[in-house]
Design an enzyme around this catalytic site. Structure first.
Site, PDB file in Angstrom:
ATOM      1  CG  HIS A 376      -2.120  -0.859   1.076  1.00  0.00           C
ATOM      2  ND1 HIS A 376      -3.295  -0.431   0.498  1.00  0.00           N
ATOM      3  CD2 HIS A 376      -2.311  -2.148   1.413  1.00  0.00           C
ATOM      4  CE1 HIS A 376      -4.170  -1.424   0.497  1.00  0.00           C
ATOM      5  NE2 HIS A 376      -3.595  -2.484   1.054  1.00  0.00           N
ATOM      6  CE  LYS A 567      -6.308  14.009  -0.518  1.00  0.00           C
ATOM      7  NZ  LYS A 567      -6.484  12.687  -1.133  1.00  0.00           N
ATOM      8  NE  ARG A 568      -5.019  10.359   9.762  1.00  0.00           N
ATOM      9  CZ  ARG A 568      -4.792   9.451  10.704  1.00  0.00           C
ATOM     10  NH1 ARG A 568      -5.647   8.466  10.888  1.00  0.00           N
ATOM     11  NH2 ARG A 568      -3.733   9.535  11.474  1.00  0.00           N
ATOM     12  CE  LYS A 573      -2.954  10.820   2.580  1.00  0.00           C
ATOM     13  NZ  LYS A 573      -3.815  10.227   1.527  1.00  0.00           N
ATOM     14  CB  THR A 662     -10.128   5.044  -2.227  1.00  0.00           C
ATOM     15  OG1 THR A 662      -9.850   5.359  -0.854  1.00  0.00           O
ATOM     16  CG2 THR A 662      -9.420   3.766  -2.611  1.00  0.00           C
ATOM     17  CE  LYS A 666     -13.870   6.730  -0.239  1.00  0.00           C
ATOM     18  NZ  LYS A 666     -13.212   7.051   1.052  1.00  0.00           N
TER      19      LYS A 666
END
Ligand code: PLP
Length: 830
Positions: A376, A567-568, A573, A662, A666
């Site tokens: 992952h 998101k986290r 990110k 993901t 969405k």
């Protein structure tokens, strides 16, 4: 009734009608037995009592199908698929169950007739927050798809007493609160004390002529709790089995503490702490002993359960002890969700060799053919490397087995590449250094017959960079399985307006076969459809704005663009890049999500975003054009609210760092446009929709590699880009922290001197791309047409497609259209 014309419209009408005080009629098929479960009469019943009454009623409709499905598996003995994961981020269960069972209309009607508000009841349910983010949510989506495709699948994990912490923001800082999700009881689980199993820790190994014996261990019991997993409208109900740690009744009484009975009882907590709390680490390895105990706990209990089930099947009841396990890999597939359950590999070897007395080579062949491993992340700080000393203390026999596996593995490589010592060092399961460590990814690769990444670009990096030597050795072992999301939760449940509109155009079959969304391409130029799509989005935005006003007392303008970054929090990110853009452009809305406690930089980023929001929102000129909202406590149930209301989806990780994502899928499915880098599944989203229908910007992986080669120098960008300089200077000067001008020094320092994720390098392209977004947003029709092209291209990202690929390429099973027969009516003894 689903199937009758107009049922969806009717359901929407009922959901919109909302709360009614009076009570009329009771001739519906759904009854809410308050007395039976709540023990309350109507005069004192609270909304929570009604929620439990409804949950128990819906649950009753699962039971018959659950029993039928499990009986059917027992009789037919299909190959069992075991999904092992330290996380299952399930969120709420009530509405999902009603949808998958086709009960939603009947329930809406019954609840309405009682004068109750369905959405209010649904809000009472606590999220099952047994996950950190994408990895845990993937496991949950996979369970839904496996049940929907009729696979005999089981999710195995830990029943954490406390899931992911609740995030509060106080004075702009993150504060964590314990997630006591079981406080009011969990109507969706069933304890199965009859299947309780022992798990051993510590002790020592004794070798004799009859083999190795692991003795003098400490025992903890694993108590299973089962949760039903219904497929979508197919009468299949699979099981998620989560283990809870229990101290044996003689814990600390037999050998120790003799005479201190009270202390011994109090010490039971020590054993039971194993399933107390989820580690809130996303993409980060923290080598804590309790975490290793959790990983082995789930593995040991699960493998005993798997072998018990195998032995109870017709394949396991062969006479010959020598051959009974020959069919094991044909009957059992075990998928490892990252390396977290990696100890399953030496544990299965221990069972085969030490307990079942199989020869090593045979045991190893069966083991390899049973396991498959999903990687992952390629971030080095996330890769599990357990210290040998810790494993030796906690699991001495497993360490010996790992050494044996490694010895044979290295002998094999040495025979293929004589005198290549460097290669042996790189490929060893054991890393030398000041602390000797076990590389769990290497263990998983060696012990599995398939290894997969979770998006094309990520699988390519896994194969050609991170595990290059292993791919050279066994290229056919390495695969890609691009992630997906379940359209049941991420469309039908969270966005009924859009789901209905789509069904009106292309029928209902797309829910099981999301590739049918391509049929929407026909309607890209249909003015009425364009207006209807825009209207649904607008309704979702108004609803979300009302939610924000009610829950957080903040007002936002529903006709403004909802630019969402959820998101986290993680440096890769690049929430900071968004933040710099906000400071520069003073645009749009931004919201963000939890950081693991103790992660200093993430907490500073949260504080900075809140500080910027404070300044922007209180500026009389800017504040009327732009609101920056930090949405606290992002979680599955909040994602269900914010995603359908989003116009612009932020997916801006440094190319090569986000394995798949993901959240991006969405948003695409729910009619948001994406601003993003060529990273993770964004690449495939652009491939499906056409790059011109996403806002793609910034460095590609090759550019990042090239920049690394040259050496990334943040100062250069700062000196060259006046807007960037201004934004950074504003932070440095204390503009956002007047009481503590140096507050963000660490953040600024990081951006200049050790930013592994190169925020400044993509800043200019990002700002330019945001300008293009703003321009298109002014043309509502052109925007919505692009939205429709995205929805029409989102079919690939159904987790049904992902699971079909796992089934075909890794598990070697057919998704079955074999119908599980419908259950007998409840309460007739079926
Ligand atoms: C989907 C989801 C995630 C994963 O989001 P990414 O943007 O892919 O990191 C995280 N948390 C929740 C609650 C989700 O639903």
């Amino acid at each position: 009734q689903p199937g009758k014309p107009g049922w969806r419209r009717r359901r929407r009408r009922i959901r919109r009608r909302g709360r009614r005080k009076c009570c009329v009629g009771s001739s519906y098929r759904i009854f809410l037995p308050l007395g039976g479960t709540g023990g309350r009469d109507r005069n004192v019943a609270t909304p929570r009592d009604y929620y439990f009454a409804l949950a128990h009623t819906v649950r009753d409709h699962l039971v018959g199908r659950w029993i039928r499905t499990q009986q059917y598996y027992y009789e037919k003995d299909p190959k069992r698929i075991y999904y092992l994961s330290l996380e299952f981020y399930m969120g709420r269960t009530l509405q999902n169950t009603m949808i998958n069972l086709g009960l939603q209309n009947a329930c809406d009607e019954a609840v309405y007739q009682l004068g109750l508000d369905m959405e209010e009841l649904e809000e009472i349910e606590e999220d099952a927050g047994l996950g950190n983010g994408g990895l845990g949510r993937l496991a949950a989506c996979f369970l839904d798809s496996m049940a929907t495709l009729g696979l005999a699948a089981y999710g195995y994990g830990i029943r954490y007493e406390y899931g992911i912490f609740n995030q509060k923001i106080r004075d702009g800082w993150q504060v964590e609160e314990a997630d006591d999700w079981l406080r009011h009881g969990n109507p969706w689980e069933k304890a199965r004390p009859e299947y309780m199993l022992p798990v051993h820790f510590y002790g020592r190994v004794e070798h004799s002529a009859s083999g190795a014996k692991w003795i003098d261990t400490q025992v903890v019991l694993a108590l299973p709790y089962d949760t039903p997993v219904p497929g979508y409208m197919n009468n299949t109900v699979n099981t998620m089995r989560l283990w809870s740690a229990r101290a044996p009744n003689d814990f600390n009484l037999r050998d120790f503490n003799v005479g201190d009975y009270i202390q011994a009882v109090l010490d039971r907590n020590l054993a039971e702490n194993i399933s107390r709390v989820l580690y809130p680490n996303d993409n980060f390895f923290e080598g804590k002993e309790l975490r290793l105990k959790q990983e082995y706990f789930v593995v040991a209990a699960t493998l005993q359960d798997i072998i018990r089930r195998f032995k109870a099947s017709k394949f396991g009841s062969t006479d010959s002890v020598r051959t009974v396990f020959d069919s094991f890999p044909d009957q059992v597939a075990i998928q490892l969700n990252d390396t977290h359950p990696a100890m399953a590999i030496p544990e299965l070897m221990r069972i085969f060799v030490d307990i079942e007395k199989l020869p090593w080579d045979k045991a190893w062949d069966i083991t390899k053919r049973t396991f498959a491993y999903t990687n992952h992340t390629v971030l080095p700080e996330a890769l599990e490397r357990w210290p040998v000393d810790l494993v030796e203390k906690l699991l001495p026999r497993h360490l010996q087995i790992i050494y044996e596996i490694n010895q044979r593995h290295l002998d094999h490589i040495a025979s293929l590449f004589p005198n290549d010592v460097e290669r042996l060092r790189r490929m060893s399961l054991i890393e030398e250094g000041d602390t000797k460590r076990i590389n769990m990814a290497h263990l998983c690769i060696v012990g599995s017959h398939a290894v997969n990444g979770v998006a094309k670009i990520h699988s390519e990096i896994v194969k050609t960079q991170v595990f290059e030597d292993f791919a050279e050795l066994e290229p056919e072992k390495f695969q890609n399985k691009t992630n997906g999301i379940t359209p049941r939760r991420w469309l039908l449940l969270c966005n009924p307006g859009l789901a209905e509109l789509i069904a009106e155009k292309i029928g209902e079959d797309y829910v099981r076969d999301l590739s049918q969304l391509t049929k929407l391409h026909k309607f890209v130029d249909d003015d009425l459809f364009i207006r209807e799509v825009a209207k649904v989005k607008q309704e979702n935005k108004v609803k979300f704005a009302l939610y924000l006003e009610k829950e957080y007392k903040v007002k936002i303008n529903p006709s403004s663009m909802f630019d969402v970054h959820v998101k986290r929090i993680h440096e890769y990110k690049r929430q900071l890049m968004n933040c710099l853009h906000i400071i520069t452009m003073v645009p749009r809305g931004c919201s963000s999500t939890p950081a693991a406690p103790g992660y200093h930089m993430a907490k500073m980023i949260i504080k900075l975003i809140n500080a910027v929001a404070q300044v922007v929102n209180n500026d009389p000129v800017v504040g009327s054009k732009l609101k920056v909202i930090f949405l606290e406590n992002y979680r599955v149930s909040l994602a269900e609210k914010v995603i359908p209301a989003t116009d612009l989806s932020e997916q801006i990780s440094t190319a090569g760092t986000e394995a798949s994502g993901t959240g991006n899928m969405k948003f695409m499915l729910n009619g948001a446009l994406t601003i993003g880098t060529m990273d993770g599944a964004n690449v495939e989203m652009a491939e499906e929709a056409g790059e011109e229908n996403l806002f793609i910007f910034g460095m590609r992986v090759e550019d990042v590699t090239e920049l690394d080669r040259k050496g990334y120098n943040a100062q250069l960008y700062y000196d060259r880009l006046p807007e960037l300089k201004q934004a950074v200077d504003q932070i440095k000067s204390g503009f956002f922290s007047p009481n503590d001008p140096n507050l963000f020094n660490d953040v600024v320092n990081m951006l200049f001197h050790h930013d592994r994720f190169k925020v400044f390098a993509d800043y200019e392209a990002y700002v330019k791309c945001q300008e293009k977004v703003s321009e298109l947003y002014l043309n509502s029709k052109a925007w919505t047409k692009m939205v429709i092209r995205n929805i029409a291209a989102a079919g690939k990202f159904s987790s049904d497609r992902t699971i079909k690929e796992y089934a075909r390429d890794i598990w070697h099973v057919e998704p079955s259209d074999l119908k599980i027969p419908p259950p007998n009516e409840p309460r007739d003894g079926g």
